[in-house]
Design a protein around this motif. Structure first.
Motif, PDB file in Angstrom:
ATOM      1  N   ASP A 163       0.694  -1.243  -0.110  1.00 35.97           N
ATOM      2  CA  ASP A 163       0.071   0.125  -0.051  1.00 35.97           C
ATOM      3  C   ASP A 163       0.984   1.351   0.027  1.00 35.97           C
ATOM      4  O   ASP A 163       1.698   1.571   0.608  1.00 35.97           O
ATOM      5  CB  ASP A 163      -0.898   0.092   1.396  1.00 35.97           C
ATOM      6  CG  ASP A 163      -2.168   1.069   1.333  1.00 35.97           C
ATOM      7  OD1 ASP A 163      -2.107   1.920   0.268  1.00 35.97           O
ATOM      8  OD2 ASP A 163      -2.428   1.371   2.285  1.00 35.97           O
ATOM      9  N   SER A 165      -0.850   4.206  -0.359  1.00 33.66           N
ATOM     10  CA  SER A 165      -1.725   5.220  -0.378  1.00 33.66           C
ATOM     11  C   SER A 165      -1.519   6.222   1.279  1.00 33.66           C
ATOM     12  O   SER A 165      -0.515   5.926   1.883  1.00 33.66           O
ATOM     13  CB  SER A 165      -3.112   4.736  -0.102  1.00 33.66           C
ATOM     14  OG  SER A 165      -3.245   3.982   1.145  1.00 33.66           O
ATOM     15  N   SER A 169      -4.773   4.529   3.823  1.00 33.08           N
ATOM     16  CA  SER A 169      -6.095   4.553   3.628  1.00 33.08           C
ATOM     17  C   SER A 169      -6.714   3.598   2.645  1.00 33.08           C
ATOM     18  O   SER A 169      -7.966   2.958   3.185  1.00 33.08           O
ATOM     19  CB  SER A 169      -6.631   5.877   3.117  1.00 33.08           C
ATOM     20  OG  SER A 169      -6.185   6.012   1.786  1.00 33.08           O
ATOM     21  N   ALA A 170      -5.937   2.950   1.749  1.00 27.72           N
ATOM     22  CA  ALA A 170      -6.417   2.008   0.923  1.00 27.72           C
ATOM     23  C   ALA A 170      -6.425   0.711   1.722  1.00 27.72           C
ATOM     24  O   ALA A 170      -7.408  -0.160   1.493  1.00 27.72           O
ATOM     25  CB  ALA A 170      -5.502   2.053  -0.129  1.00 27.72           C
TER      26      ALA A 170
END
Length: 229
Positions: A163, A165, A169-170
């Motif tokens: 990840d 993000s 957040s993802a």
């Protein structure tokens, strides 16, 4: 285990975290950590019989202990069950000091000879989560809850490792979707007991009702629990 021995184990584990991002959970990292601490290699091998593998195990268990400490201090009483699980999984990931250390551990425990150890660690983490949030299960549900959460936790870790993000957040969105899958499974189990399906499932459910959660007898003489860190 004496306090002195525990302290040495902690020193070696702490020292290894400087080397693991570069050398992985390897013999090289283990030897470097032992040298950094000026610990007798024989003593280090007694504390960590499998070398770096046992260091990785100790690191994972330290993360579980940190998560449990944070959850014990949090007020979870006003949270719904899915919120508690989500919060616990997020807490477990957020105690990790370096994502590369986790990546290296994932690679280590994906090796065929270490898969059983990795699976046991994930199971223990999920058991710690359910216990921390007050799961009262003592029957077959004890197993199904930990099995489904193990799938959620392991897949979330893999997603988190890739990840990029902002503020992960993802990953948290991915986790929410996986938790929804768990809730749907729990809903199905409830319907299987009380709905029309319950009549068809009566015999299997009766058999499963006799399955009990294991007794946690971990302190009997002669049992090796590994170094305390």
């Amino acid at each position: 285990m004496t306090d002195m021995t525990s302290d040495i184990a902690k020193q070696v584990l702490d020292a290894s975290l400087m080397h693991v991002p570069f050398d992985g959970w390897s013999q090289t990292a283990f030897d470097a950590a032992v040298a950094d601490c000026d610990v007798n290699p024989v003593v280090a091998r007694a504390l960590f019989p499998r070398g770096a593998v046992d260091l990785a195990v100790a690191f994972h268990k330290r993360g579980d202990a940190q998560m449990q400490s944070y959850l014990a201090a949090d007020n979870l009483s006003d949270m719904k069950i899915r919120e508690k699980i989500t919060h616990a999984v997020r807490t477990r990931l957020e105690v990790c000091p370096d994502r590369e250390i986790i990546r290296r551990g994932t690679s280590l425990f994906s090796l065929p000879q270490h898969v059983p150890t990795g699976a046991e660690l994930i199971w223990d983490t999920c058991d710690a989560i359910w216990t921390a949030i007050g799961d009262p299960s003592t029957d077959f549900n004890w197993y199904t809850k930990r099995a489904t959460l193990s799938a959620v936790y392991s897949s979330t870790v893999l997603y988190w490792l890739g990840d990029e993000s902002v503020d992960n957040s993802a990953t948290w969105e991915f986790l929410d979707r996986r938790i929804e899958n768990v809730m749907q499974f729990e809903k199905f189990k409830a319907q299987a007991r009380s709905g029309p399906l319950g009549k068809l499932m009566a015999a299997p459910l009766a058999a499963l009702s006799r399955v009990k959660a294991p007794e946690k007898r971990r302190d009997f003489p002669g049992q090796w629990r590994g170094p305390t860190t």
